[in-house]
Every structure is written in C-alpha cells, then in structure tokens.
Design an enzyme around this catalytic site. Structure first.
Site, PDB file in Angstrom:
ATOM      1  N   SER A  50      15.778  -4.310   3.172  1.00 25.48           N
ATOM      2  CA  SER A  50      16.639  -5.040   2.233  1.00 25.48           C
ATOM      3  C   SER A  50      18.011  -5.269   2.839  1.00 25.48           C
ATOM      4  O   SER A  50      18.760  -6.122   2.370  1.00 25.48           O
ATOM      5  CB  SER A  50      16.767  -4.253   0.916  1.00 25.48           C
ATOM      6  OG  SER A  50      17.162  -2.920   1.170  1.00 25.48           O
ATOM      7  N   LYS A 118       8.633   3.536   7.104  1.00 20.87           N
ATOM      8  CA  LYS A 118       7.948   2.984   5.922  1.00 20.87           C
ATOM      9  C   LYS A 118       7.286   1.663   6.299  1.00 20.87           C
ATOM     10  O   LYS A 118       7.865   0.878   7.057  1.00 20.87           O
ATOM     11  CB  LYS A 118       8.930   2.772   4.763  1.00 20.87           C
ATOM     12  CG  LYS A 118       8.300   2.083   3.531  1.00 20.87           C
ATOM     13  CD  LYS A 118       9.126   2.240   2.266  1.00 20.87           C
ATOM     14  CE  LYS A 118      10.258   1.277   2.101  1.00 20.87           C
ATOM     15  NZ  LYS A 118       9.893  -0.161   2.081  1.00 20.87           N
ATOM     16  N   GLU A 187       6.462  -0.592  -6.068  1.00 21.59           N
ATOM     17  CA  GLU A 187       7.505  -1.531  -6.502  1.00 21.59           C
ATOM     18  C   GLU A 187       6.943  -2.545  -7.503  1.00 21.59           C
ATOM     19  O   GLU A 187       5.871  -3.136  -7.294  1.00 21.59           O
ATOM     20  CB  GLU A 187       8.103  -2.272  -5.294  1.00 21.59           C
ATOM     21  CG  GLU A 187       9.166  -3.282  -5.709  1.00 21.59           C
ATOM     22  CD  GLU A 187      10.080  -3.763  -4.597  1.00 21.59           C
ATOM     23  OE1 GLU A 187       9.975  -3.279  -3.445  1.00 21.59           O
ATOM     24  OE2 GLU A 187      10.920  -4.636  -4.880  1.00 21.59           O
TER      25      GLU A 187
HETATM   26  O1  KIV Z   1      13.951  -2.431   1.720  1.00 23.20           O
HETATM   27  C1  KIV Z   1      14.168  -1.703   0.741  1.00 23.20           C
HETATM   28  O2  KIV Z   1      15.326  -1.422   0.375  1.00 23.20           O
HETATM   29  C2  KIV Z   1      13.022  -1.168   0.021  1.00 23.20           C
HETATM   30  C3  KIV Z   1      13.271  -0.484  -1.272  1.00 23.20           C
HETATM   31  C4  KIV Z   1      13.742  -1.438  -2.286  1.00 23.20           C
HETATM   32  C5  KIV Z   1      12.124   0.319  -1.725  1.00 23.20           C
HETATM   33  O3  KIV Z   1      11.929  -1.298   0.467  1.00 23.20           O
END
Ligand code: KIV
Length: 275
Positions: A50, A118, A187
C-alpha cells in the site's frame, strides 16, 4: 551470541500462540520514525505494498517494485525493535513459479532483515507458500479482496458475497493454511465468512474490513490517523492528522510571510569571548 545480535522481536511462535487469545495488533509502517512510534503498541508491523499509494501517490499497488519494498523494509527494521516485521512481496515478484518466489523472498529477507513476507495468495499460490516455508521463509497469506488483482476485479470490491465467491475465498484460506502460512490476512469479506475461515484454519487470521471475528486486526496507519480526506467504511479514525498538518503549515506560512519566524529563540548569535 552477543546481547546485540540476539533479537527481542516477536516470532512466528508468538503469533501462532495468539490464535483464539488476545487479538493480534498489526499496523502498516513505511519509514523509521513512524515505525519507532508504532513498535511498542504492535505485535506486527507490515511494510505493505500500500506504500505505493500512501507514500508514492500511485493509483494502485500494481506499480510497486522490489526496490521500493526493500528500501522501506530497511527503514522500518531500523526504527523498530520488538514487533515482527513482515514485508509484502510486490506484484510480479512471486506469481510465475516457486523458484521466482524464493529468489525474491530471500532477497527481501536478506536485504531488510525482516522476519517474514506476505503474499496475496489466490489458491494457485499454495505451491509458492509451501516452497518458501520448507526453505525457511515464514509466509503470511492474504486472501479475499486482493488489491494486486484490481485490474481483474475492476476495482476494490468486497469479496465472498455470492455462493461462488464464498467458496473461492474459503478455498484460498484452506490453500494458504495447508501450505504452511503462519498467519492469514483476510481483507474485505462479510463477517460470517471471516468467522468461518477463522474457525476452520489453525493459524491466526488478521482482518481488515473483515469484522471483529478474526484473531487480529490491521489498518493502514495513515488511514487510521486521518491523513486522507476519504477512508473506506471499515476504517476508524483515531486522529485527524490531515487537519493538524494543514493548520500547522498555514500558521508557519503566515509567520514566515509576516517575519514572525524565525524569532530570536530560533536564531544563532555570536558567542561572547570567554563564555
Ligand atoms: O499493503 C497493505 O498495506 C496491506 C494491508 C492493507 C493488509 O496489504
């Protein structure tokens, strides 16, 4: 091992132990000073992709690169000391096959020192997750609304609201958990689906727009600090930083233009001899 090389950070074992217990707290962080403020309050800090939208002004996360993730991951590691730091794998860095995923995940781990990565994990990514975990890389899955798939979905839309979609999201959860993900971000799904996934998988789930039925919660820090004029329905604002920054900048500009800043307290003067 010297005291300095030992880590006091949360580990995958600590995170796993939170299943069904006190909810896990995760926030996004992209820079060292913010990470230092958030660190004592969080179990996990997420260097989310993000950052492409929040920090770099991109229209989506699709344009985020490995170099951006590594640079921000290094900063967050420098600013934090106790939270587990998880770095997102950017779009295009893991989807091709397990070897591509391992090379890029290992690069992120080596160059940032983070504890886990992640992956936005459609059911297809189970092979990648298992490959990484077997080779020593803890993986957090990310299911439901997957922002990197925005161009297929035609926008950021909640998932699992039809029977077909519900089955797809459940399959994503099972695939990530069975492949060995230590934790799964859910999400943008309705509460009953988040609750069903949380009850079924043995690893903790962390929700964003996925109700209080998850084992933890995550928000984009700048959203919850009120830095933007619009936030999604699922965000609660805990501060109004946009207003605070706007007022501070206006006051500073007025002081500079009226020659009220700098004043004598902010000005160097000649030292007196002998003092
Ligand atoms: O990129 C991000 O900040 C995320 C979160 C919103 C879970 O994947």
């Amino acid at each position: 091992m010297s005291k300095q090389t030992r880590t006091a950070r949360k580990t995958v074992k600590d995170i796993a132990a939170a299943k069904g217990a006190t909810p896990l707290v995760m926030l996004t962080a992209y820079d060292a000073p913010t990470a230092a403020i958030l660190d004592p309050h969080c179990d996990l800090l997420l260097v989310g992709d993000s950052l492409g939208m929040v920090v770099h002004g991109l229209p989506s996360t699709v344009g985020v690169t490995m170099e951006m993730m590594i640079l921000h991951g290094q900063a967050v590691m420098r600013g934090s000391s106790q939270a587990m730091v998880v770095v997102d794998m950017p779009f295009g860095s893991y989807e091709t096959n397990a070897d591509q995923a391992f090379l890029n995940a290992a690069r992120i781990m080596k160059e940032t020192g983070c504890q886990a990565i992640k992956i936005e994990s459609g059911a297809y990514a189970a092979g990648q997750i298992a490959h990484l975990v077997e080779r020593g890389i803890p993986v957090m899955g990310h299911i439901g609304l997957r922002p990197q798939a925005i161009n297929v979905d035609g926008g950021f839309r909640a998932k699992g609201r039809t029977e077909d979609e519900r089955e797809r999201v459940l399959a994503e959860a099972r695939a990530a958990a069975d492949a060995g993900a230590f934790c799964i971000v859910i999400e943008g799904v309705a509460e009953d689906l988040a609750a069903a996934i949380t009850a079924e998988v043995s690893c903790p789930t962390i929700g964003i727009g996925a109700s209080a039925s998850c084992d933890g919660q995550v928000l984009v820090t700048q959203d919850m600090l009120g830095l933007f004029d619009w936030t999604p329905k699922f965000v609660r604002r805990y501060a109004d930083l946009r207003e605070a920054i706007d007022m501070a900048a206006a006051e500073y500009a007025a002081d500079v233009r009226a020659r009220r800043f700098p004043g004598t307290a902010e000005t160097y003067s000649l030292r007196k001899q002998g003092s």
